[in-house]
Design a protein around this motif. Structure first.
Motif, mmCIF file in Angstrom:
data_model
loop_
_atom_site.group_PDB
_atom_site.id
_atom_site.type_symbol
_atom_site.label_atom_id
_atom_site.label_comp_id
_atom_site.label_asym_id
_atom_site.label_seq_id
_atom_site.Cartn_x
_atom_site.Cartn_y
_atom_site.Cartn_z
ATOM 1 N N GLN A 452 21.921 103.611 3.668
ATOM 2 C CA GLN A 452 22.148 102.285 2.905
ATOM 3 C C GLN A 452 20.060 101.908 3.911
ATOM 4 O O GLN A 452 19.969 100.946 3.288
ATOM 5 C CB GLN A 452 22.615 101.179 4.309
ATOM 6 C CG GLN A 452 23.909 101.488 3.153
ATOM 7 C CD GLN A 452 25.408 100.489 3.298
ATOM 8 O OE1 GLN A 452 25.056 99.508 3.821
ATOM 9 N NE2 GLN A 452 26.194 101.415 3.506
ATOM 10 N N LEU A 453 20.269 102.199 4.820
ATOM 11 C CA LEU A 453 18.995 102.468 5.553
ATOM 12 C C LEU A 453 17.643 102.995 4.771
ATOM 13 O O LEU A 453 16.877 102.505 4.918
ATOM 14 C CB LEU A 453 19.388 102.902 7.198
ATOM 15 C CG LEU A 453 19.894 102.672 7.591
ATOM 16 C CD1 LEU A 453 20.495 102.998 9.019
ATOM 17 C CD2 LEU A 453 19.107 100.808 9.177
ATOM 18 N N ASP A 454 17.981 104.389 4.424
ATOM 19 C CA ASP A 454 16.785 104.698 3.228
ATOM 20 C C ASP A 454 16.183 103.815 2.060
ATOM 21 O O ASP A 454 15.696 103.557 1.511
ATOM 22 C CB ASP A 454 17.076 105.955 2.365
ATOM 23 C CG ASP A 454 17.561 107.035 3.285
ATOM 24 O OD1 ASP A 454 16.682 107.082 4.678
ATOM 25 O OD2 ASP A 454 18.105 108.352 3.337
ATOM 26 N N ILE A 455 17.323 103.032 1.413
ATOM 27 C CA ILE A 455 17.344 102.124 0.921
ATOM 28 C C ILE A 455 16.309 100.588 1.432
ATOM 29 O O ILE A 455 15.549 100.365 0.533
ATOM 30 C CB ILE A 455 18.251 101.296 0.177
ATOM 31 C CG1 ILE A 455 18.952 101.977 -0.811
ATOM 32 C CG2 ILE A 455 17.671 99.915 -0.494
ATOM 33 C CD1 ILE A 455 20.556 101.849 -1.279
ATOM 34 N N LYS A 456 17.542 100.087 2.724
ATOM 35 C CA LYS A 456 15.966 98.718 3.054
ATOM 36 C C LYS A 456 14.834 99.586 4.101
ATOM 37 O O LYS A 456 13.526 99.282 3.058
ATOM 38 C CB LYS A 456 16.298 99.147 4.495
ATOM 39 C CG LYS A 456 15.820 98.109 5.959
ATOM 40 C CD LYS A 456 15.864 97.172 5.853
ATOM 41 C CE LYS A 456 15.083 96.456 7.388
ATOM 42 N NZ LYS A 456 14.433 95.057 6.706
ATOM 43 N N LYS A 457 14.372 101.170 4.180
ATOM 44 C CA LYS A 457 12.757 101.673 4.736
ATOM 45 C C LYS A 457 12.484 101.968 3.152
ATOM 46 O O LYS A 457 11.134 101.188 2.697
ATOM 47 C CB LYS A 457 13.414 103.026 5.262
ATOM 48 C CG LYS A 457 11.967 103.389 5.176
ATOM 49 C CD LYS A 457 12.141 104.803 6.938
ATOM 50 C CE LYS A 457 11.225 105.323 7.317
ATOM 51 N NZ LYS A 457 11.307 106.353 7.441
ATOM 52 N N SER A 458 12.590 102.163 2.352
ATOM 53 C CA SER A 458 11.748 102.071 0.884
ATOM 54 C C SER A 458 11.486 100.752 0.494
ATOM 55 O O SER A 458 10.095 100.908 0.080
ATOM 56 C CB SER A 458 12.789 102.974 -0.271
ATOM 57 O OG SER A 458 13.717 101.716 -0.423
ATOM 58 N N LEU A 459 11.522 99.441 0.673
ATOM 59 C CA LEU A 459 11.564 98.292 0.743
ATOM 60 C C LEU A 459 10.635 97.757 1.467
ATOM 61 O O LEU A 459 9.850 96.510 1.763
ATOM 62 C CB LEU A 459 12.383 97.072 0.194
ATOM 63 C CG LEU A 459 13.018 97.667 -1.477
ATOM 64 C CD1 LEU A 459 14.581 96.541 -1.533
ATOM 65 C CD2 LEU A 459 11.605 97.846 -2.335
ATOM 66 N N ASP A 460 10.904 98.132 2.695
ATOM 67 C CA ASP A 460 10.020 97.949 3.935
ATOM 68 C C ASP A 460 10.138 98.833 5.598
ATOM 69 O O ASP A 460 10.564 99.010 6.437
ATOM 70 C CB ASP A 460 11.227 96.608 4.877
ATOM 71 C CG ASP A 460 10.309 95.909 5.905
ATOM 72 O OD1 ASP A 460 9.653 96.268 7.107
ATOM 73 O OD2 ASP A 460 11.872 95.507 6.605
ATOM 74 N N ILE A 461 8.734 99.498 5.124
ATOM 75 C CA ILE A 461 8.952 100.932 5.706
ATOM 76 C C ILE A 461 8.761 100.836 7.082
ATOM 77 O O ILE A 461 8.992 101.745 8.096
ATOM 78 C CB ILE A 461 7.548 101.300 5.018
ATOM 79 C CG1 ILE A 461 7.677 103.685 5.965
ATOM 80 C CG2 ILE A 461 5.892 100.864 5.469
ATOM 81 C CD1 ILE A 461 6.862 103.980 4.672
ATOM 82 N N LYS A 462 8.319 99.131 7.088
ATOM 83 C CA LYS A 462 8.693 99.574 9.227
ATOM 84 C C LYS A 462 9.664 98.277 9.428
ATOM 85 O O LYS A 462 9.224 98.449 10.938
ATOM 86 C CB LYS A 462 7.091 98.149 9.459
ATOM 87 C CG LYS A 462 5.478 99.225 9.293
ATOM 88 C CD LYS A 462 4.507 98.372 9.004
ATOM 89 C CE LYS A 462 2.912 99.052 8.662
ATOM 90 N NZ LYS A 462 2.050 97.686 8.733
ATOM 91 N N ASN A 463 10.527 98.303 9.268
ATOM 92 C CA ASN A 463 11.716 97.689 9.572
ATOM 93 C C ASN A 463 11.372 96.740 10.106
ATOM 94 O O ASN A 463 11.690 95.837 11.634
ATOM 95 C CB ASN A 463 12.673 98.840 10.737
ATOM 96 C CG ASN A 463 13.474 97.605 10.544
ATOM 97 O OD1 ASN A 463 14.265 97.776 9.728
ATOM 98 N ND2 ASN A 463 13.738 98.093 12.008
ATOM 99 N N LEU A 464 10.596 95.315 9.211
ATOM 100 C CA LEU A 464 9.959 94.008 10.189
ATOM 101 C C LEU A 464 10.787 93.185 9.347
ATOM 102 O O LEU A 464 11.083 91.962 10.028
ATOM 103 C CB LEU A 464 8.361 93.941 9.719
ATOM 104 C CG LEU A 464 7.284 95.001 10.461
ATOM 105 C CD1 LEU A 464 5.846 94.366 9.720
ATOM 106 C CD2 LEU A 464 7.799 94.985 11.787
ATOM 107 N N LEU A 465 11.538 93.324 8.408
ATOM 108 C CA LEU A 465 11.874 91.986 7.731
ATOM 109 C C LEU A 465 13.590 91.755 8.392
ATOM 110 O O LEU A 465 14.157 93.055 8.114
ATOM 111 C CB LEU A 465 12.422 92.862 6.370
ATOM 112 C CG LEU A 465 12.723 91.080 5.811
ATOM 113 C CD1 LEU A 465 11.140 89.656 5.526
ATOM 114 C CD2 LEU A 465 12.431 91.046 4.342
ATOM 115 N N ASN A 466 13.713 90.865 9.216
ATOM 116 C CA ASN A 466 15.104 90.500 9.514
ATOM 117 C C ASN A 466 15.333 91.769 10.561
ATOM 118 O O ASN A 466 16.910 92.049 9.910
ATOM 119 C CB ASN A 466 16.527 90.153 8.477
ATOM 120 C CG ASN A 466 17.006 89.238 9.033
ATOM 121 O OD1 ASN A 466 17.209 88.534 10.086
ATOM 122 N ND2 ASN A 466 18.444 88.924 8.447
#
Length: 498
Positions: A452-466
């Motif tokens: 799930q984190l990999d999916i998040k990272k694919s769309l928000d690589i810097k983890n800035l969104l929420n």
């Protein structure tokens, strides 16, 4: 405020607040950028008000292009962004961070198109849930998902949390009632998913973003299905002398093949509280009260009600009251809809939990909640979307006593762990947010979470969104010895450590 682990504050961002605010005022109308304490304090929390945090600033864009420019700027400058709808969320999903911009969507408050031919409505995300039904009811249509906060909650927030409600049993949650969306990614890319048709080619990206809790993108437009009003709607109030009888009746109704429009269960504590508050005519001798609603043709509804009455009698019901008209049906629901404010009169504070269980475990989970109530010496009132196994225990406590808040959180945690052990889930409709994120280890293994984190990272690589929401911040897990480092490689490498 309860102690809470949050992502590390970027002091460099805070030191540049004046410059950031100045830059944002060049992107959108300067009056829509809030930075003074008295302006931003109302945004310090959502409806999980036990947690509070003042954001760096608040921006209130008026169109999709502005959202794209804001996100692009924040992505380039490494500024965290917290999307916010109406702020009615109950899991802390819109809790700000001190070094983050809150992106409020309150100005996206227009219905863009009503298409009766295709039975859909195109709306901006800030439109309230109930406003959609109000906009189409003159033609005999309505929007089915109906969370208790439907008067105030926004449709964009409903998508983020995959909100449900009383009628989810028959008509599904938000994910079953949306057809398309416009979404802005963290780098400013604007993309459209789905549309007015019932099926789309390619991956089911609508299914991915519905329930993503603001971690994958910012919703700026939603296309929802609307339904034609049924020929008739009737409701019944059924009282039972024991928890077991009520739970068994719910299970038998569903297994018989009947699918009610909605089916709710309330325990004695909630019956007493709501009757005093709403005077809905509930039977005061019942230990458990079931509200069951059926819709369809006249003959279909009448036949199903006769079958439900037989099943109720078989399960020892001690009262059965049928709504004689629309006013009486709405009165039945008035008590259930007023459950939250009614509990406000029972204690200084209450904590609304949200978990799911298989329907057949209803009696078992109610017994476990009763046991935990005695263990923690805290009263609890129970309301359930019984048909789909979504429970909402309301734990009553005094928030001015620090030890009671800690006990309440532990009590709630044990309820959710019990749900998972019984084959259920940590949430039914409120989302994970910050409230349940440390319990994700109970429901998922390392590979599940990392995927799930990999999916998040694919769309928000810097983890800035929420950031800091849904997935565990591993201070707690590390303290409990759950993190195993092998050959210098950590599990959950994308998560911050404390």
């Amino acid at each position: 405020m309860s102690e809470l682990a949050l992502p590390k504050v970027d002091k460099n961002i805070i030191s540049k607040k004046s410059l950031i605010v100045s830059d944002l005022k060049k992107i959108i109308n300067k009056d829509n950028v809030l930075s003074e304490l008295d302006e931003i304090k109302p945004y310090e929390t959502d409806a999980l008000a036990v947690y509070k945090n003042i954001p760096l600033a608040v921006v209130l864009p008026e169109n999709t292009q502005e959202v794209g420019e804001i996100l692009k700027y924040c992505n380039n400058e490494n500024i965290k962004v917290i999307p916010r709808g109406a702020g009615t969320g109950l899991s802390g999903g819109a809790l700000p961070l001190k070094d983050a911009i809150v992106l409020g969507l309150g100005k996206f408050n227009k219905i863009l198109e009503i298409d009766f031919n295709n039975r859909c409505v195109v709306t901006q995300p800030g439109v309230t849930n109930l406003s959609i039904t109000h906009a189409v009811k003159h033609k005999g249509y309505y929007y089915a998902p109906d969370p208790s906060s439907q008067l105030a909650c926004s449709i964009g927030g409903n998508v983020a949390e995959n909100s449900g409600g009383v009628h989810s049993l028959k008509y599904g949650t938000t994910t079953n009632n949306i057809l398309g969306a416009e979404m802005v990614l963290m780098d400013g890319t604007i993309c459209r998913l789905g549309g007015k048709t019932l099926d789309q080619e390619g991956y089911d990206l609508m299914g991915l973003i519905c329930g993503s809790e603001g971690l994958l993108g910012v919703i700026t437009e939603v296309t929802v299905k609307i339904l034609k009003n049924p020929q008739t709607i009737k409701a019944a109030l059924v009282g039972f002398p024991t928890i077991e009888d009520g739970g068994n009746c719910v299970t038998e109704i569903i297994s018989s093949g009947i699918v009610p429009a909605g089916m709710e269960i309330m325990d004695k504590a909630l019956i007493d509280a709501t009757e005093k508050f709403a005077k809905a005519g509930y039977p005061m001798d019942a230990e458990v009260l079931m509200i069951v609603e059926l819709d369809g043709t006249n003959s279909e509804v009448d036949n199903m009600l006769k079958e439900i009455e037989k099943i109720s009698q078989k399960n020892n019901s001690n009262s059965f009251k049928l709504s004689r008209n629309e006013k009486e049906r709405m009165a039945f629901w008035s008590g259930r809809k007023a459950a939250f404010p009614a509990c406000g009169a029972m204690a200084p504070d209450y904590y609304c939990m949200d978990g799911s269980i298989p329907r057949g475990k209803l009696s078992e989970i109610l017994k476990e909640i009763t046991r935990l109530s005695k263990k923690y010496n805290l009263a609890v009132a129970n309301g359930f979307h019984a048909g789909d196994g979504n429970l909402h225990p309301l734990i009553l406590f005094d928030g001015s006593k620090k030890e009671e808040l800690k006990k309440t959180e532990e009590f709630g945690s044990e309820i959710l762990k019990a749900c998972v052990k019984m084959g259920g889930a940590l949430t039914g409709e409120h989302g994970v947010g910050i409230e349940k994120r440390e319990l994700m280890c109970e429901a998922f293994n390392n590979d599940d979470i990392q995927q799930q984190l990999d999916i998040k990272k694919s769309l928000d690589i810097k983890n800035l969104l929420n950031p800091g929401k849904v997935y565990p911040i591993l201070r707690k897990c590390a303290e409990e010895g759950r993190v195993h480092v092998h050959s210098g490689e950590e599990k959950f490498p994308d998560l911050p450590r404390f």
